[in-house]
Design a protein around this motif. Structure first.
Motif, PDB file in Angstrom:
ATOM      1  N   ASN A  55      -7.566  -5.094  -5.277  1.00  0.00           N
ATOM      2  CA  ASN A  55      -8.405  -6.178  -5.844  1.00  0.00           C
ATOM      3  C   ASN A  55      -8.593  -7.101  -4.425  1.00  0.00           C
ATOM      4  O   ASN A  55      -9.507  -7.489  -3.915  1.00  0.00           O
ATOM      5  CB  ASN A  55      -7.869  -6.767  -6.938  1.00  0.00           C
ATOM      6  CG  ASN A  55      -8.710  -7.911  -7.660  1.00  0.00           C
ATOM      7  OD1 ASN A  55     -10.171  -7.459  -7.532  1.00  0.00           O
ATOM      8  ND2 ASN A  55      -8.374  -8.694  -8.324  1.00  0.00           N
ATOM      9  N   THR A  56      -7.551  -7.759  -4.077  1.00  0.00           N
ATOM     10  CA  THR A  56      -7.588  -8.813  -2.834  1.00  0.00           C
ATOM     11  C   THR A  56      -6.986  -8.300  -1.523  1.00  0.00           C
ATOM     12  O   THR A  56      -6.980  -9.086  -0.629  1.00  0.00           O
ATOM     13  CB  THR A  56      -7.268 -10.165  -3.313  1.00  0.00           C
ATOM     14  OG1 THR A  56      -5.947 -10.147  -3.817  1.00  0.00           O
ATOM     15  CG2 THR A  56      -7.999 -10.562  -4.602  1.00  0.00           C
ATOM     16  N   GLY A  57      -6.192  -7.079  -1.652  1.00  0.00           N
ATOM     17  CA  GLY A  57      -5.563  -6.721  -0.309  1.00  0.00           C
ATOM     18  C   GLY A  57      -4.105  -6.803  -0.594  1.00  0.00           C
ATOM     19  O   GLY A  57      -3.389  -6.573   0.521  1.00  0.00           O
ATOM     20  N   GLY A  58      -3.626  -7.418  -1.433  1.00  0.00           N
ATOM     21  CA  GLY A  58      -2.130  -7.359  -1.602  1.00  0.00           C
ATOM     22  C   GLY A  58      -1.353  -6.303  -2.025  1.00  0.00           C
ATOM     23  O   GLY A  58      -0.520  -5.753  -1.116  1.00  0.00           O
ATOM     24  N   ARG A  59      -1.731  -5.769  -3.084  1.00  0.00           N
ATOM     25  CA  ARG A  59      -0.994  -4.532  -3.567  1.00  0.00           C
ATOM     26  C   ARG A  59      -1.506  -3.529  -2.532  1.00  0.00           C
ATOM     27  O   ARG A  59      -0.477  -2.181  -2.443  1.00  0.00           O
ATOM     28  CB  ARG A  59      -1.465  -4.127  -4.886  1.00  0.00           C
ATOM     29  CG  ARG A  59      -0.950  -4.777  -6.151  1.00  0.00           C
ATOM     30  CD  ARG A  59      -1.594  -4.596  -7.454  1.00  0.00           C
ATOM     31  NE  ARG A  59      -3.083  -4.983  -7.702  1.00  0.00           N
ATOM     32  CZ  ARG A  59      -3.682  -4.863  -8.606  1.00  0.00           C
ATOM     33  NH1 ARG A  59      -3.318  -3.889  -9.663  1.00  0.00           N
ATOM     34  NH2 ARG A  59      -5.030  -5.184  -8.612  1.00  0.00           N
ATOM     35  N   SER A  60      -2.679  -3.323  -1.991  1.00  0.00           N
ATOM     36  CA  SER A  60      -2.764  -2.134  -1.099  1.00  0.00           C
ATOM     37  C   SER A  60      -1.870  -2.250   0.281  1.00  0.00           C
ATOM     38  O   SER A  60      -1.657  -1.190   0.733  1.00  0.00           O
ATOM     39  CB  SER A  60      -4.446  -2.304  -0.660  1.00  0.00           C
ATOM     40  OG  SER A  60      -4.768  -3.269   0.044  1.00  0.00           O
TER      41      SER A  60
HETATM   42  O1  LIG Z   1      -5.085  -6.736  -5.999  1.00  0.00           O
HETATM   43  S1  LIG Z   1      -4.038  -7.805  -5.549  1.00  0.00           S
HETATM   44  O2  LIG Z   1      -2.833  -7.280  -5.601  1.00  0.00           O
HETATM   45  O3  LIG Z   1      -4.595  -7.978  -4.209  1.00  0.00           O
HETATM   46  S2  LIG Z   1      -4.507  -9.200  -6.485  1.00  0.00           S
END
Ligand SMILES: O=S(=O)([O-])[S-]
Length: 136
Positions: free
Chosen positions: A89-94
């Motif tokens: 979503n915003t680059g954290g989990r990825s």
């Molecule tokens: O998808 S996320 O972990 O960047 S919120």
């Protein structure tokens, strides 16, 4: 000292290369051989995703990437030498997922900087609809 989510993301980002939405778009336009791995949950994918992405929810990532695991996904476990871009979503989990793949021996993994929010903000192509591929 215990760690927070942002600690994990920060540490992953120190080890992982990121690619901008603009550079990813350019690479796709040029027909570069890239495996897009969306590690969000199916309900997130269904709302919007980059066409052609593989959906491998982060909780199944290691199993999908391991050829000896019953949850293996051939398109992923055979891609150790292929350029991979991990999406969320915003680059954290990825970033965390890309870090994991690197540790598993995947040599050309990057994470989409700013995630699909940034991709969408740039107005690049997205599709909606349930995943039609094989889930881990
Ligand atoms: O998808 S996320 O972990 O960047 S919120």
């Amino acid at each position: 000292m215990s760690k927070s989510l942002s600690d994990f993301i920060k540490e992953a980002r120190e080890r992982v290369e990121e690619v901008s939405a603009d550079d990813l778009q350019e690479a796709l336009e040029e027909g570069e051989d890239l495996l897009l791995v969306d590690i969000r949950e199916p309900y997130e994918f269904e709302k919007a995703h980059i066409p052609g992405s593989l959906l491998i929810p982060r909780g199944m990532l290691e199993g999908a990437a391991d050829p000896n695991n019953p949850h293996r996904i051939e398109a992923l476990y055979t891609a150790k030498d292929r350029a991979i871009v991990v999406l969320c979503n915003t680059g954290g989990r990825s970033a965390m997922a890309a870090d994991t793949l690197q540790q598993m021996g995947f040599g050309k993994v990057r994470s989409l900087s700013g995630g699909l929010k940034m991709w969408e903000a740039e107005d690049y192509e997205m599709a909606a609809g349930a995943y039609e591929g094989q889930l881990p």
